[in-house]
Structures are given as structure tokens and as C-alpha cells.
Design an enzyme around this catalytic site. Structure first.
Site, mmCIF file in Angstrom:
data_model
loop_
_atom_site.group_PDB
_atom_site.id
_atom_site.type_symbol
_atom_site.label_atom_id
_atom_site.label_comp_id
_atom_site.label_asym_id
_atom_site.label_seq_id
_atom_site.Cartn_x
_atom_site.Cartn_y
_atom_site.Cartn_z
ATOM 1 N N ASN A 47 4.415 0.712 -0.046
ATOM 2 C CA ASN A 47 3.016 0.994 -0.389
ATOM 3 C C ASN A 47 2.741 2.500 -0.394
ATOM 4 O OD1 ASN A 47 3.390 0.632 2.431
ATOM 5 N ND2 ASN A 47 1.201 0.348 2.771
ATOM 6 N N GLU A 49 -0.521 4.949 -0.403
ATOM 7 C CA GLU A 49 -1.983 5.035 -0.246
ATOM 8 C C GLU A 49 -2.515 6.341 -0.824
ATOM 9 O OE1 GLU A 49 -2.783 4.180 3.919
ATOM 10 O OE2 GLU A 49 -2.253 2.073 3.595
ATOM 11 N N CYS A 58 0.175 -1.471 -3.587
ATOM 12 C CA CYS A 58 0.978 -2.269 -2.652
ATOM 13 C C CYS A 58 2.479 -2.173 -2.970
ATOM 14 C CB CYS A 58 0.591 -3.738 -2.742
ATOM 15 S SG CYS A 58 -1.036 -4.136 -2.107
ATOM 16 N N GLU A 60 4.710 -4.590 -3.070
ATOM 17 C CA GLU A 60 5.218 -5.648 -3.962
ATOM 18 C C GLU A 60 4.989 -5.293 -5.426
ATOM 19 O OE1 GLU A 60 3.181 -5.882 -1.386
ATOM 20 O OE2 GLU A 60 3.173 -7.882 -0.499
ATOM 21 N N CYS A 89 -0.670 -9.960 -0.519
ATOM 22 C CA CYS A 89 -2.101 -10.082 -0.832
ATOM 23 C C CYS A 89 -2.315 -10.820 -2.157
ATOM 24 C CB CYS A 89 -2.756 -8.704 -0.874
ATOM 25 S SG CYS A 89 -2.447 -7.782 -2.392
ATOM 26 N N CYS A 92 -1.278 -8.987 -5.413
ATOM 27 C CA CYS A 92 0.171 -8.998 -5.652
ATOM 28 C C CYS A 92 0.635 -10.378 -6.112
ATOM 29 C CB CYS A 92 0.923 -8.557 -4.395
ATOM 30 S SG CYS A 92 0.709 -6.790 -4.076
HETATM 31 N N1 THU Z 1 -0.348 -3.786 1.369
HETATM 32 C C1 THU Z 1 0.810 -4.010 0.686
HETATM 33 O O1 THU Z 1 1.587 -3.088 0.414
HETATM 34 N N2 THU Z 1 1.074 -5.282 0.294
HETATM 35 C C2 THU Z 1 0.282 -6.357 0.553
HETATM 36 O O2 THU Z 1 0.560 -7.448 0.090
HETATM 37 C C3 THU Z 1 -0.899 -6.200 1.394
HETATM 38 C C4 THU Z 1 -1.294 -4.827 1.722
HETATM 39 C C5 THU Z 1 -0.667 -2.408 1.773
HETATM 40 C C6 THU Z 1 -1.862 -1.818 1.095
HETATM 41 C C7 THU Z 1 -2.303 -0.777 2.111
HETATM 42 O O3 THU Z 1 -1.565 0.390 1.899
HETATM 43 C C8 THU Z 1 -1.899 -1.379 3.443
HETATM 44 O O4 THU Z 1 -0.953 -2.388 3.164
HETATM 45 C C9 THU Z 1 -3.053 -1.963 4.235
HETATM 46 O O5 THU Z 1 -3.805 -2.831 3.469
#
Ligand code: THU
Length: 136
Positions: A47, A49, A58, A60, A89, A92
Site C-alpha cells: 500500500n 498512502e 491498496c 492488492e 477491502c 479491492c
Molecule cells: N489497505 C490495503 O492495502 N488493502 C486493503 O485491502 C485494505 C486497506 C491499506 C489502505 C491504507 O493504506 C491502510 O491499509 C489502512 O486502511
């Protein structure tokens, strides 16, 4: 000799490793993903940000988009590693479903414990897909 096809354990290990490259200063919730395609290649994602929070991406989806960018659209297995083994999530799940519901989704924690092992179609039933756009 051709290299061995990545096992579920290999994918979890790859996801665990790539998780260290996540950029997650705001949530402090790094995520790693490793996606095996039918050609036997593995594509990773972590991920990333952003200070403008909604532009975060994300792990995935980065793995999936990287695979597609490399000409791979037939996804077999994705392993996702987080500190607590959380499932992918909804966004994704939707993105992955574009390429088929038979994808095996594994969610593991940093100790390698598997918390979820499920076909994507069971994680996102009635997903909106290309078939919906084809209908009158
Ligand atoms: N995140 C993912 O990388 N994948 C997911 O399926 C859920 C959330 C990341 C997004 C963000 O950077 C952090 O996790 C918290 O939400």
C-alpha cells in the site's frame, strides 16, 4: 529447468516481504500482496498512502494493476499479509473480480497464520462486472 510454481506458502512469504516496502505513515498499517498468475509469474504490491488520504492505493490493487500492465489478466491466487490477517477491502474485491471470481484469496498475518482462504466470488457475490455493461 523451469522454476517451481509458487505455493501458497511462497506467496505468503513474498507478501510478508514486500509489506516492508509499504508507505503507510498515516495509518501505520502496512499491507503486502503477492499475486500468482496462470503463467506462473508473481506480481507484488504494497500500500502507498498519501497526505491527500483518498488517493491512497491498496496493496492488492497495486499487485493487480502491475500484473495487467505486464500483460497478465488470468489471476490464480493472491496472498495478502497484514499484522492481523484482515481480508481485502471491498474496493479491492471489486477490482479483482473484473478478472474472474475463481481467484483464491488468502489473508495471513505477519506470523504466516492464515485467517481467510476463500474464492473471490464468495467474498463479493453479485459483483458488478463486464456482463452488466453488455445487457440492454
Ligand atoms: N489497505 C490495503 O492495502 N488493502 C486493503 O485491502 C485494505 C486497506 C491499506 C489502505 C491504507 O493504506 C491502510 O491499509 C489502512 O486502511
Amino acid at each position: 529447468m523451469a522454476p517451481e510454481r509458487a505455493s501458497v506458502q511462497d506467496l505468503i512469504e513474498r507478501a510478508r516481504e514486500v509489506r516492508h516496502r509499504a508507505y503507510a505513515p498515516y495509518s501505520d498499517y502496512p499491507v503486502g500482496a503477492a499475486l500468482l498468475t496462470s503463467s506462473g509469474q508473481v506480481f507484488e504490491g504494497a500500500n502507498v498512502e498519501n497526505a491527500a488520504y483518498p488517493t491512497t492505493m491498496c496493496a492488492e490493487r497495486i499487485a493487480a494493476f502491475t500484473a495487467v500492465t505486464h500483460g497478465e489478466r488470468d489471476f490464480e491466487t493472491i496472498a495478502v499479509v497484514t499484522k492481523n490477517g484482515a481480508a481485502p477491502c471491498g474496493a479491492c474485491r471489486q477490482v479483482l473480480s473484473e478478472f474472474g471470481g475463481d481467484l483464491l484469496v488468502i489473508a495471513a498475518d505477519v506470523d504466516g497464520k492464515i485467517h481467510l482462504k476463500s474464492k473471490l466470488k464468495d467474498l463479493i457475490p453479485h459483483a458488478f462486472g463486464p456482463q452488466d455493461l453488455a445487457q440492454p
